[in-house]
Scaffold this motif. Structure first.
Motif, PDB file in Angstrom:
ATOM      1  N   THR A   1      -8.006   3.245  -2.587  1.00 52.49           N
ATOM      2  CA  THR A   1      -7.398   4.215  -3.495  1.00 52.49           C
ATOM      3  C   THR A   1      -6.903   3.548  -4.780  1.00 52.49           C
ATOM      4  O   THR A   1      -6.622   2.342  -4.812  1.00 52.49           O
ATOM      5  CB  THR A   1      -6.217   4.940  -2.825  1.00 52.49           C
ATOM      6  N   HIS A   2      -6.755   4.366  -5.797  1.00 50.43           N
ATOM      7  CA  HIS A   2      -6.199   3.886  -7.071  1.00 50.43           C
ATOM      8  C   HIS A   2      -4.793   3.311  -6.851  1.00 50.43           C
ATOM      9  O   HIS A   2      -4.447   2.266  -7.407  1.00 50.43           O
ATOM     10  CB  HIS A   2      -6.166   5.024  -8.094  1.00 50.43           C
ATOM     11  N   LYS A   3      -3.988   3.981  -6.031  1.00 47.33           N
ATOM     12  CA  LYS A   3      -2.629   3.504  -5.761  1.00 47.33           C
ATOM     13  C   LYS A   3      -2.649   2.137  -5.082  1.00 47.33           C
ATOM     14  O   LYS A   3      -1.790   1.295  -5.346  1.00 47.33           O
ATOM     15  CB  LYS A   3      -1.859   4.518  -4.914  1.00 47.33           C
ATOM     16  N   GLN A   4      -3.622   1.911  -4.224  1.00 53.16           N
ATOM     17  CA  GLN A   4      -3.725   0.596  -3.584  1.00 53.16           C
ATOM     18  C   GLN A   4      -4.053  -0.485  -4.615  1.00 53.16           C
ATOM     19  O   GLN A   4      -3.456  -1.569  -4.593  1.00 53.16           O
ATOM     20  CB  GLN A   4      -4.791   0.604  -2.493  1.00 53.16           C
ATOM     21  N   TYR A   5      -5.016  -0.197  -5.475  1.00 50.62           N
ATOM     22  CA  TYR A   5      -5.357  -1.186  -6.503  1.00 50.62           C
ATOM     23  C   TYR A   5      -4.163  -1.473  -7.407  1.00 50.62           C
ATOM     24  O   TYR A   5      -3.894  -2.629  -7.739  1.00 50.62           O
ATOM     25  CB  TYR A   5      -6.540  -0.720  -7.354  1.00 50.62           C
ATOM     26  N   GLN A   6      -3.440  -0.438  -7.810  1.00 49.74           N
ATOM     27  CA  GLN A   6      -2.292  -0.654  -8.694  1.00 49.74           C
ATOM     28  C   GLN A   6      -1.233  -1.524  -8.009  1.00 49.74           C
ATOM     29  O   GLN A   6      -0.693  -2.451  -8.618  1.00 49.74           O
ATOM     30  CB  GLN A   6      -1.704   0.680  -9.154  1.00 49.74           C
ATOM     31  N   GLN A   7      -0.967  -1.229  -6.746  1.00 51.07           N
ATOM     32  CA  GLN A   7       0.007  -2.034  -5.997  1.00 51.07           C
ATOM     33  C   GLN A   7      -0.500  -3.462  -5.805  1.00 51.07           C
ATOM     34  O   GLN A   7       0.255  -4.431  -5.970  1.00 51.07           O
ATOM     35  CB  GLN A   7       0.272  -1.391  -4.633  1.00 51.07           C
ATOM     36  N   LEU A   8      -1.774  -3.602  -5.479  1.00 52.56           N
ATOM     37  CA  LEU A   8      -2.370  -4.927  -5.273  1.00 52.56           C
ATOM     38  C   LEU A   8      -2.316  -5.760  -6.554  1.00 52.56           C
ATOM     39  O   LEU A   8      -1.990  -6.951  -6.508  1.00 52.56           O
ATOM     40  CB  LEU A   8      -3.815  -4.791  -4.783  1.00 52.56           C
ATOM     41  N   ILE A   9      -2.627  -5.148  -7.667  1.00 51.27           N
ATOM     42  CA  ILE A   9      -2.608  -5.859  -8.954  1.00 51.27           C
ATOM     43  C   ILE A   9      -1.184  -6.328  -9.277  1.00 51.27           C
ATOM     44  O   ILE A   9      -0.969  -7.499  -9.641  1.00 51.27           O
ATOM     45  CB  ILE A   9      -3.192  -4.966 -10.064  1.00 51.27           C
ATOM     46  N   GLN A  10      -0.211  -5.447  -9.136  1.00 55.32           N
ATOM     47  CA  GLN A  10       1.180  -5.824  -9.411  1.00 55.32           C
ATOM     48  C   GLN A  10       1.652  -6.923  -8.460  1.00 55.32           C
ATOM     49  O   GLN A  10       2.294  -7.886  -8.886  1.00 55.32           O
ATOM     50  CB  GLN A  10       2.081  -4.599  -9.295  1.00 55.32           C
ATOM     51  N   LEU A  11       1.327  -6.779  -7.185  1.00 53.91           N
ATOM     52  CA  LEU A  11       1.718  -7.786  -6.200  1.00 53.91           C
ATOM     53  C   LEU A  11       1.042  -9.122  -6.491  1.00 53.91           C
ATOM     54  O   LEU A  11       1.697 -10.171  -6.455  1.00 53.91           O
ATOM     55  CB  LEU A  11       1.356  -7.310  -4.792  1.00 53.91           C
ATOM     56  N   THR A  12      -0.235  -9.096  -6.815  1.00 57.63           N
ATOM     57  CA  THR A  12      -0.961 -10.337  -7.105  1.00 57.63           C
ATOM     58  C   THR A  12      -0.367 -11.039  -8.310  1.00 57.63           C
ATOM     59  O   THR A  12      -0.192 -12.269  -8.302  1.00 57.63           O
ATOM     60  CB  THR A  12      -2.459 -10.059  -7.319  1.00 57.63           C
ATOM     61  N   ARG A  13      -0.047 -10.300  -9.339  1.00 53.55           N
ATOM     62  CA  ARG A  13       0.588 -10.902 -10.519  1.00 53.55           C
ATOM     63  C   ARG A  13       1.904 -11.585 -10.136  1.00 53.55           C
ATOM     64  O   ARG A  13       2.210 -12.683 -10.604  1.00 53.55           O
ATOM     65  CB  ARG A  13       0.830  -9.853 -11.590  1.00 53.55           C
TER      66      ARG A  13
END
Length: 181
Positions: A127-139
């Motif tokens: 999901t888009h929400k998963q990618y957004q969370q993953l990107i923020q967490l990875t950063r």
């Protein structure tokens, strides 16, 4: 999202302390491994992934769970389909997510990696929400653990190719990695 950490715990995440971890043999944290998981396979929003990571899975709850009996597994993070972020193991400790694995000729990836599980399967998009969370967490992880660079982010299938296929063909590596700049 704030990039606050305390003893390897990412403050913005919900914290659930899994018993399935131990101390790292070294302080080095230099690899990020992306996974997918759903229990039962392909069913989302259930409590069973949490139960597995917490060592409380009822093996009678689904016919497929008998294959997991006795398995002790965890991840540092789990991102649900709606973007909810749960941390199970401090990033300063060794979560049990990679199993028999190798990266750049070095075996035992759990020793030096952080594992992120996405609620999903190899057979459908995340999901888009998963990618957004993953990107923020990875950063946030890259800022806290500077040895983790884009070149040191990999899939479970890349470090255990004989055993694993996740995060699978629907994981959009290009989109994810370009967002980390």
């Amino acid at each position: 999202m704030a990039h606050e950490w305390k003893s390897g715990w990412f403050i913005p995440a919900q914290h659930r302390e899994s018993p399935h971890f131990n101390a790292r043999p070294t302080a080095e944290v230099s690899l990020l491994v992306i996974h997918n998981i759903s229990l039962p396979a392909g069913k989302f929003g259930q409590r069973y992934v949490d139960d597995l990571f917490m060592g409380k899975l009822d093996y009678q709850a689904d016919n497929s769970f008998h294959l997991l009996e006795g398995i002790r597994v965890s991840a540092n993070f789990f991102i649900r389909r709606d973007g909810e972020l749960i941390q199970y193991v401090s990033c300063d400790d060794r979560a049990w997510h990679a199993g028999v694995s190798e990266f750049e000729g070095r075996s035992g990836c759990n020793d030096f990696s952080i594992g992120i599980e996405l609620e999903g399967t190899d057979h459908q998009p995340f999901t888009h929400k998963q990618y957004q969370q993953l990107i923020q967490l990875t950063r946030a992880i890259m800022a806290q653990y500077p040895d983790i660079t884009k070149q040191r982010i990999t899939g479970h299938s890349d470090i255990a190719p004989e055993r694993k296929t996740d995060p699978g063909p629907y994981f959009d590596w290009q989109y994810y990695l370009t967002q980390l700049c």
